[in-house]
Design an enzyme around this catalytic site. Structure first.
Site, mmCIF file in Angstrom:
data_model
loop_
_atom_site.group_PDB
_atom_site.id
_atom_site.type_symbol
_atom_site.label_atom_id
_atom_site.label_comp_id
_atom_site.label_asym_id
_atom_site.label_seq_id
_atom_site.Cartn_x
_atom_site.Cartn_y
_atom_site.Cartn_z
ATOM 1 N N GLU A 168 0.071 -1.414 5.742
ATOM 2 C CA GLU A 168 1.103 -0.910 6.657
ATOM 3 C C GLU A 168 0.896 0.569 6.950
ATOM 4 O O GLU A 168 1.128 1.020 8.089
ATOM 5 C CB GLU A 168 2.495 -1.149 6.059
ATOM 6 C CG GLU A 168 3.639 -0.871 7.028
ATOM 7 C CD GLU A 168 4.078 0.575 7.094
ATOM 8 O OE1 GLU A 168 4.777 0.939 8.067
ATOM 9 O OE2 GLU A 168 3.715 1.373 6.186
ATOM 10 N N ASP A 203 0.835 -1.196 0.000
ATOM 11 C CA ASP A 203 0.000 0.000 0.000
ATOM 12 C C ASP A 203 0.870 1.246 0.000
ATOM 13 O O ASP A 203 2.052 1.211 0.367
ATOM 14 C CB ASP A 203 -0.949 0.003 1.202
ATOM 15 C CG ASP A 203 -0.211 -0.017 2.544
ATOM 16 O OD1 ASP A 203 0.858 -0.660 2.625
ATOM 17 O OD2 ASP A 203 -0.698 0.602 3.508
#
Length: 437
Positions: free
Chosen positions: A150, A86
């Protein structure tokens, strides 16, 4: 110079991943399927060379993929090699290159994730394929993990896997990922490559002052806003003492010896300024910090509100949480309530040992004038989640960059970029680390 297939694939995969818009807004209602598409891309590339994978998607769009390459020494602890898929949001108007275009200009690869951290995801994907293609068996099991979420705390990525699929990481003793490995100037002609061996804990506090609501024509010093303002001012102005953690002590020792400097606790901030951008990072890692970040009170100018609230972000050194919380409560004062909202505890790993030696040997094989230097990261990575499994986490994404290239400054920035030559270097060093670790 002729490029190897490993290097070519590393660059190609980094660009492929950047072109997948995997923005993590932190809100399930607005997150698309970018993380899942990125994970499925990684999965297809691994399985193309016969590497068995496990794909998980706890909620739609939050996909992660894990694969294990078996090593030659079954008694050696496994190594988790992880990268998150991400990225943080972008405002395209601030960019001079398309944030998901993966364009190359003047030797730099531009795009969201070029440093944080699709660069490493692409590199370790290429290394895994290189090992499978070449029949290379590392000494220890390598667990490759490509993770979702994350950037919002790993709730649906590393944290979920640790809680729900811990068997995927069975036997793991160490992990390697961000944030470190990039070069910074040491002395003329020599570079230090920072190795994150510890991370600060991250938490939030709610400060609340209470009183009687009333007309603003009759103010009192005990009203909630003055109470809260005093507490916030005291906390914001406070400087916690320097603590020489093992990571900080080693950094100051190595850098001081190379530069002929003896660092002092009393003037450490000023002395670190001579190191440029990296000095500010080390200064932030030298002490506990507490930063007021949000204020809330009344909504009408002629009404004294019945309460006022502030949020304080705190970053605690390993072993320093209790002291930090006690000090903030003292600074807030007896009349202000302090509530601990959330926390991710600090972590610390050994600064010496065979794994550190393997990292140093791999690094110097590609840069004989480089030296690996431990430091304490004043932020958080997914290593915190793996620490709950008893895994020692390290941050080392090898990048040799020009002396004036601030890798830290690329995180979450507009026109995020990385030198292409640095990606080739990263692939070579990473392959050497994972083969010998």
């Amino acid at each position: 110079m002729t490029r190897t297939l490993l290097e070519d694939e590393a660059l190609g995969f980094v660009r492929d991943l950047i072109r997948i818009d995997s923005i993590n807004t932190g809100d399930l209602a607005t997150i698309g399927d970018g993380e899942t598409r990125a994970a499925r891309f990684v999965q297809s590339q691994l399985e193309e060379l016969g590497i068995e994978t496990t794909f998980v998607e706890p909620v739609p769009g939050r996909g992660s993929v894990v694969a294990r390459l078996r090593g030659t020494d079954p008694d050696a602890g496994a190594l988790i090699v992880h990268a998150h898929l991400d990225v943080v949001p972008v405002d395209a108007a601030d960019w001079t290159h398309p944030p998901f275009g993966a364009e190359i200009a003047d030797g730099l690869l531009y795009g969201r994730g070029a440093v944080d951290m699709k660069n490493y995801a692409g590199v370790i994907l290429a290394v895994a394929r290189h090992f499978a293609r070449s029949g290379i068996r590392p000494r220890r099991d390598l667990i490759f993990a490509f993770l979702a979420d994350e950037e919002s705390g790993g709730v649906w990525g590393a944290s979920w896997l640790v809680d729900n699929r811990p068997e995927l990481f069975a036997g793991a003793t160490e992990a390697i990922s961000e944030v470190g490995g990039f070069s910074v100037p040491l002395v003329e002609g020599r570079r230090a490559y920072l190795l994150a061996t510890a991370e600060k804990g991250v938490g939030g506090l709610r400060l609340t002052a209470r009183g009687e609501a009333g007309h603003a024509s009759r103010p009192l010093p005990s009203d909630p806003v003055p109470q809260l303002a005093g507490a916030v001012a005291r906390i914001g102005a406070h400087r916690f003492p320097v603590v020489r953690t093992p990571a900080l002590a080693r950094f100051l020792s190595v850098v001081g010896a190379a530069r002929g400097v003896t660092f002092s606790d009393e003037n450490l901030d000023a002395e670190l300024e001579d190191l440029g951008f990296v000095g500010r990072v080390i200064a932030a890692a030298a002490r506990n910090t507490a930063a007021p970040t949000v204020l809330r009170a009344g909504d009408k100018s002629n009404i004294i509100p019945g309460s006022a609230e502030a949020i304080v972000d705190y970053r605690a050194l390993p072993g320093g949480e209790d002291d930090l919380l006690t000090e903030v409560a003292r600074l807030a004062g007896e009349t202000v309530e302090v509530e601990n909202l959330r926390s991710m505890h600090p972590i610390a790993s050994p600064i010496d040992g065979p794994f550190i030696d393997a990292i140093s040997a791999a690094l110097t094989s590609q840069d004989p004038d480089g030296v690996v230097v431990p430091y304490l990261l004043p932020a958080s990575t997914d290593n915190k989640h793996f620490a709950r499994l008893g895994v020692h986490g390290y941050g080392f994404v090898p990048l040799r960059v020009p002396d004036d290239f601030d890798v830290y400054g690329q995180f979450h920035s507009a026109d995020e970029c990385v030198p292409v030559e640095s990606l080739y270097f990263s692939a070579r060093v990473t392959a050497a680390i994972l083969r010998a670790a």
